[in-house]
Enzyme design. Structure first.
Site, short mmCIF file in Angstrom:
data_model
loop_
_atom_site.label_atom_id
_atom_site.label_comp_id
_atom_site.label_asym_id
_atom_site.label_seq_id
_atom_site.Cartn_x
_atom_site.Cartn_y
_atom_site.Cartn_z
N ARG A 106 51.22 2.10 -98.65
CA ARG A 106 50.37 2.95 -98.74
C ARG A 106 50.37 3.80 -97.54
NH1 ARG A 106 45.42 -1.07 -96.82
NH2 ARG A 106 47.69 -2.03 -96.02
N HIS A 140 52.22 1.19 -104.26
CA HIS A 140 52.07 1.83 -104.02
C HIS A 140 51.78 3.15 -104.88
CE1 HIS A 140 47.39 3.05 -102.77
NE2 HIS A 140 47.82 4.11 -102.09
N ASP A 179 39.27 4.47 -107.08
CA ASP A 179 39.80 6.14 -107.09
C ASP A 179 40.49 6.15 -107.71
OD1 ASP A 179 42.13 4.69 -106.07
OD2 ASP A 179 41.41 4.06 -103.91
N LYS A 203 36.12 7.95 -105.00
CA LYS A 203 35.48 7.76 -103.06
C LYS A 203 36.28 8.25 -102.60
CE LYS A 203 39.34 4.84 -101.42
NZ LYS A 203 40.63 4.22 -101.52
N ASP A 231 42.87 -2.51 -108.79
CA ASP A 231 43.42 -1.63 -108.09
C ASP A 231 45.15 -2.41 -108.16
OD1 ASP A 231 43.62 -0.16 -105.50
OD2 ASP A 231 42.09 -1.27 -104.32
N ASP A 235 42.72 -5.20 -99.21
CA ASP A 235 43.04 -5.39 -97.59
C ASP A 235 41.66 -6.17 -97.14
OD1 ASP A 235 43.93 -5.57 -95.23
OD2 ASP A 235 44.76 -3.15 -94.92
N THR A 236 40.63 -5.17 -96.78
CA THR A 236 39.14 -5.09 -96.54
C THR A 236 38.62 -5.49 -97.51
OG1 THR A 236 39.03 -2.84 -95.93
CG2 THR A 236 39.95 -4.26 -94.31
N GLY A 238 36.79 -3.34 -98.75
CA GLY A 238 35.40 -2.50 -98.95
C GLY A 238 35.84 -1.83 -100.32
N THR A 239 37.11 -1.07 -100.63
CA THR A 239 37.28 0.11 -101.39
C THR A 239 36.64 -1.15 -102.74
OG1 THR A 239 39.24 0.43 -100.70
CG2 THR A 239 39.07 1.07 -103.11
C1 R5P Z 1 44.31 2.24 -101.32
O1 R5P Z 1 44.65 3.95 -101.49
C2 R5P Z 1 45.01 0.88 -102.14
O2 R5P Z 1 44.96 1.47 -103.47
C3 R5P Z 1 43.76 0.09 -101.86
O3 R5P Z 1 41.95 0.70 -102.79
C4 R5P Z 1 43.57 0.02 -100.61
O4 R5P Z 1 44.60 0.16 -99.51
C5 R5P Z 1 42.41 -0.67 -100.44
O5 R5P Z 1 42.61 -1.45 -98.28
P1 R5P Z 1 40.43 -2.07 -98.13
O6 R5P Z 1 40.58 -3.52 -99.51
O7 R5P Z 1 40.30 -1.81 -96.68
O8 R5P Z 1 39.31 -0.92 -99.51
#
Ligand code: R5P
Length: 326
Positions: A106, A140, A179, A203, A231, A235-236, A238-239
């Site tokens: 990333r 990514h 995003d 986003k 996606d 990760d968390t 959130g996105t």
């Molecule tokens: C960001 O550009 C990636 O494609 C993922 O959307 C992002 O890394 C996800 O992270 P999280 O789940 O913490 O929002």
């Protein structure tokens, strides 16, 4: 797929499969598919220092080292670097690093002053240690392949995810990106699923706070339609959760998420549980613990066949872009 037997003969004295400790289950499935031994090569001293010994004779052999650089990211990366160095010093003919999840990917550009391009640093460390080729799944951003001068085969997780998505029998489907960086991926999924419409959630990320983002708007009609939200990484969560909740407010029916790499850090599972997401389909590029694979909303599919076929074709000189990179 090649006939069994025909490739077994051609791989007989050729490739050697080695794994680190990040994803032994995926490495084992790859070894079974290719009908090859899998060599586990990593142990640790009492203080945690990594020790690598690759048992078989590697002279004039093509060695494939399977290791995701997932959590613990730096330990797994260090294992990988040391395995490459061991293979190089053992006179391997060729060294391919198979990195299903490529940590640091990333951080692929200088998005603000005073930051490194970490993904480039990692790729160059691997090549400087002796890697002749890199294989990844859904890196990514694809332009990262230009960070190094060796071949970098990036495979698509959709090869493994699309059959599982088809089982959901989505109706009047719209494929959505959470995003703008995910728009090309969403268009690719729409093509593979025969969906005519795509949507985009706008986003905004706080670049000063890690993993903090907000869904502010969206383009595309989702009212009374099933939505496939795609996606590369959760990760968390959130996105995807912010995007899913936004999409739901705009009237979507079911929301299925397809993501290649399930990191599931911190609040991810709780967020998914409480969200408007009906199901999350992920792959096993990252070894998942039981509480993740048993989560009622999460389904995991394997990329083992995808990676095995890629390894076989790299070894035998067949095309990878034919059927594997769709
Ligand atoms: C960001 O550009 C990636 O494609 C993922 O959307 C992002 O890394 C996800 O992270 P999280 O789940 O913490 O929002």
């Amino acid at each position: 797929m090649a006939q069994e037997g025909s490739y077994k003969r051609s791989l007989e004295n050729g490739l050697v499969l080695v794994t680190g400790r990040s994803n032994p289950s995926l490495a084992t499935q790859i070894a079974e598919y290719l009908n090859k031994d899998l060599h586990e090569s990593v142990t640790a001293f009492a203080d945690g220092e990594i020790r690598v010994i690759i048992p078989p004779n590697l002279r004039q052999r093509h060695i494939f080292i399977i290791q995701s650089t997932s959590q613990p990211v730096n330990d797994n990366l260090m294992e990988l670097i040391l395995m490459v160095d061991a293979a190089r010093r053992s006179s391997a003919k060729e060294i391919t690093v198979v990195v299903p999840y490529f940590g640091y990917s990333r951080q692929d550009r200088k998005e603000m002053p005073h930051v490194p391009i970490s993904s480039s640093v990692v790729a160059n460390i691997l090549v400087n240690a002796g890697a002749d080729r890199i294989v990844t799944v859904d890196i990514h951003s694809e332009q990262q392949q230009g960070f190094v001068k060796v071949p970098w085969d990036n495979l698509y997780g959709s090869y493994s995810l699309v059959p599982a998505i088809n089982k959901e029998k989505l109706k009047n489907v719209v494929v959505a990106a959470p995003d703008k960086g995910g728009m090309t991926r969403a268009i690719g999924y729409a093509r593979r699923l025969g969906a005519s419409d795509v949507a985009l959630v706008y986003k905004e990320r706080d670049i000063n706070v890690n993993n903090k983002s907000e869904a502010l708007d969206m383009i595309g009609a989702v009212k009374d339609r099933d939505v496939l939200l795609v996606d590369d990484i959760i990760d968390t969560a959130g996105t995807i959760v912010n995007a899913a909740n936004f999409i739901k407010k705009r009237g979507a029916r079911r929301i299925i998420v397809a993501a290649t790499h399930g990191l599931f850090s911190g609040p991810a599972l709780e967020r998914i549980t409480k969200s408007n997401i009906d199901k999350v389909v992920i792959t096993d590029t990252i070894n998942q613990s039981k509480h993740i694979t048993k989560h009622p909303k999460i389904v995991s599919v394997s990329v083992s066949q995808l990676l095995s076929e890629a390894i076989r074709r790299i070894e035998t000189g067949e095309s990878i872009s034919k059927d594997l990179i769709l």
